[in-house]
Design a protein around this motif. Structure first.
Motif, short mmCIF file in Angstrom:
data_model
loop_
_atom_site.label_atom_id
_atom_site.label_comp_id
_atom_site.label_asym_id
_atom_site.label_seq_id
_atom_site.Cartn_x
_atom_site.Cartn_y
_atom_site.Cartn_z
N ASP A 1 1.61 -0.17 10.88
CA ASP A 1 1.50 -0.83 9.58
C ASP A 1 0.48 -0.16 8.67
OD1 ASP A 1 3.39 -2.65 10.40
OD2 ASP A 1 1.92 -4.16 11.03
N GLU A 2 -0.46 0.56 9.25
CA GLU A 2 -1.51 1.18 8.44
C GLU A 2 -1.00 2.38 7.63
OE1 GLU A 2 -3.34 -0.91 11.89
OE2 GLU A 2 -1.71 0.54 11.63
N ILE A 3 0.16 2.90 7.98
CA ILE A 3 0.69 4.08 7.29
C ILE A 3 1.78 3.66 6.31
CG2 ILE A 3 1.90 6.27 7.54
CD1 ILE A 3 0.53 6.64 10.19
N GLU A 4 1.60 4.00 5.06
CA GLU A 4 2.61 3.74 4.03
C GLU A 4 3.21 5.06 3.58
OE1 GLU A 4 3.13 2.03 -0.54
OE2 GLU A 4 1.13 2.12 0.38
N MET A 5 4.52 5.13 3.59
CA MET A 5 5.22 6.29 3.05
C MET A 5 5.57 6.01 1.60
SD MET A 5 5.12 8.33 5.56
CE MET A 5 5.95 9.66 4.67
N ILE A 6 5.08 6.87 0.71
CA ILE A 6 5.35 6.74 -0.71
C ILE A 6 6.43 7.76 -1.08
CG2 ILE A 6 4.39 6.99 -3.03
CD1 ILE A 6 1.70 6.18 -1.92
N LYS B 1 8.36 0.29 -4.96
CA LYS B 1 9.46 0.52 -4.04
C LYS B 1 10.75 0.06 -4.73
CE LYS B 1 7.38 2.01 -0.23
NZ LYS B 1 6.01 2.21 -0.72
N ARG C 1 -6.02 2.75 7.08
CA ARG C 1 -4.83 2.80 6.24
C ARG C 1 -4.73 4.14 5.52
NH1 ARG C 1 -2.54 -2.09 6.18
NH2 ARG C 1 -1.03 -1.37 4.62
N ALA D 1 -1.93 6.50 2.86
CA ALA D 1 -0.73 6.56 2.02
C ALA D 1 -0.29 8.02 1.92
CB ALA D 1 -1.02 5.99 0.63
N ASP E 1 9.97 4.81 8.46
CA ASP E 1 8.85 4.07 7.87
C ASP E 1 8.61 2.73 8.57
OD1 ASP E 1 11.36 3.31 6.84
OD2 ASP E 1 10.45 2.39 5.07
N GLN E 2 9.67 2.16 9.15
CA GLN E 2 9.53 0.88 9.85
C GLN E 2 9.01 1.04 11.27
OE1 GLN E 2 13.60 -0.50 9.28
NE2 GLN E 2 12.96 -1.80 7.58
N ARG F 1 -2.30 6.79 -5.68
CA ARG F 1 -2.74 6.24 -4.40
C ARG F 1 -2.50 7.23 -3.25
NH1 ARG F 1 -0.09 2.45 -2.20
NH2 ARG F 1 1.88 2.73 -3.33
#
Length: 366
Positions: free
Chosen positions: A52-57, A324, A27, A29, A47-48, A185
């Motif tokens: 799933d392991e990558i989160e865009m902040i 979000k 994972r 961020a 982002d979709q 994060r």
């Protein structure tokens, strides 16, 4: 059509997404600093499409959004005066102050005008010598050179009825503030290509080393962003923390020397208060003493206006990547583009506006 076609090619996008998925084993961020990048990510569903392991902040990269409430109130105070023509870009007119916005001032007879360049405001000043003309100059390093040039020209042409209400903020100190926050994060950054096209990339390697985070300079088209994410993931997976310029068609290491010279002449570095975040040392520009006569805060004696941010708006958490937009209780209910609680809902680069416009309306709170 080159950038609309070649940099939005779905087949190339699919290849980049496959490469990102293949490279991702844990994972991560990643924060995009620029509001323009945020809108591109949400508009195109990037982002979709990511694993799933990558989160865009979504970071504090919207200049309208981070303009503090006290500066908005200063603008409202000045704009309401009968001898003033107040000029601004259009996205500032609906940003709420403590009790109203610039549209409200205009509806009650204030001379508030939308312009497309600060030089337009200078022309208005020439054409209206009996009025005080104020330009609301906000933004990151990208918009600052044009504002600096306008003040320089006002001084050179002795246009004494023009002033600038400046609220410029700088990206590198914001990155430091984010990384030093106890709630941080973020493990890597996508840096804003247009900012780096002006200022270059010289300040970023030390940030990479100090905070041990990769920083990848990227553009705004879908393939630009995906390539930036791909390069970021490769660094994260290998434990690297370096500056990588993935936007070489627009960004040089030295930036734009002429623009930087103008900025150094007209502005000086100052501490800035960021809306929803708070004060960040050395994170802004103000007019230097040589150009102080063109500073609207001093001409109109509004330097002592200080305002407390409203508690009901959680845009500060959004700007810091802690929330979000659709996780806010007010999103899409008591806070909409027509009746916003904060600037993130009305700015063309605001994260809340992007989620609302592109129908990311899922409510995740109880």
């Amino acid at each position: 059509m080159k950038y609309l076609d070649e940099f939005s090619d779905p087949a190339l996008a699919a290849k980049l997404i496959d490469q990102i998925k293949s490279a991702t084993t844990q994972r991560w961020a990643i924060m995009e600093v620029c509001g323009g990048q945020t809108h591109s990510i949400i508009r195109h569903g990037i982002d979709q499409l990511l694993p799933d392991e990558i989160e865009m902040i979504h970071g504090p990269g919207c200049p309208v959004c981070v303009t503090p409430l006290e500066v908005i109130d200063k603008a409202l105070d000045i704009a309401a005066r009968p001898d003033v023509i107040f000029c601004s870009f259009g996205d500032m007119l609906r940003v709420p102050g403590s009790g109203q916005d610039l549209f409200g001032i205009k509806s009650r007879g204030g001379d508030v005008r939308v312009v497309y360049s600060p030089l337009d405001a200078l022309t208005i000043a020439i054409d209206n010598p009996d009025k005080q003309v104020v330009f609301f100059g906000i933004g990151f390093e990208t918009t600052a050179p044009a504002n600096a040039m306008t003040v320089y020209q006002a001084r050179r042409q002795n246009i004494t009825n023009f002033t600038l209400l400046a609220s410029h903020v700088l990206v590198p100190p914001a990155i430091s503030a984010i990384m030093e926050s106890p709630t941080c994060r973020v493990q890597a950054f996508l840096a804003a290509g247009h900012v780096c096209s002006v200022m270059g990339t010289e300040e970023y390697p030390s940030l990479c080393e100090r905070y041990r985070v990769p920083i990848v300079v990227t553009g705004f088209e879908p393939l630009d962003i995906l390539e930036g994410i791909r390069r970021t993931v490769l660094q994260l997976e290998t434990g690297s923390h370096e500056l990588d310029n993935a936007y070489q068609r627009a960004v040089r290491a030295e930036g734009n020397p002429a623009a930087k010279t103008m900025l150094t002449d007209v502005f000086e570095v100052t501490d800035r208060n960021w809306r929803g975040i708070g004060p960040i040392p050395g994170s802004g520009w103000r007019l230097s003493p040589r150009y102080r006569e063109f500073d609207a805060e001093y001409r109109f004696a509004v330097t002592d206006i200080h305002t407390t941010e409203p508690k009901q708006c959680r845009s500060g958490e959004v700007l810091q990547g802690l929330l979000k937009p659709h996780e806010c209780e007010a999103f899409g209910t008591t806070c909409t583009p027509r009746n916003p609680l904060g600037a993130t809902m009305v700015s063309s680069e605001g994260a809340c506006a992007a989620y609302y416009q592109y129908r990311r309306l899922e409510v995740t709170h109880a």
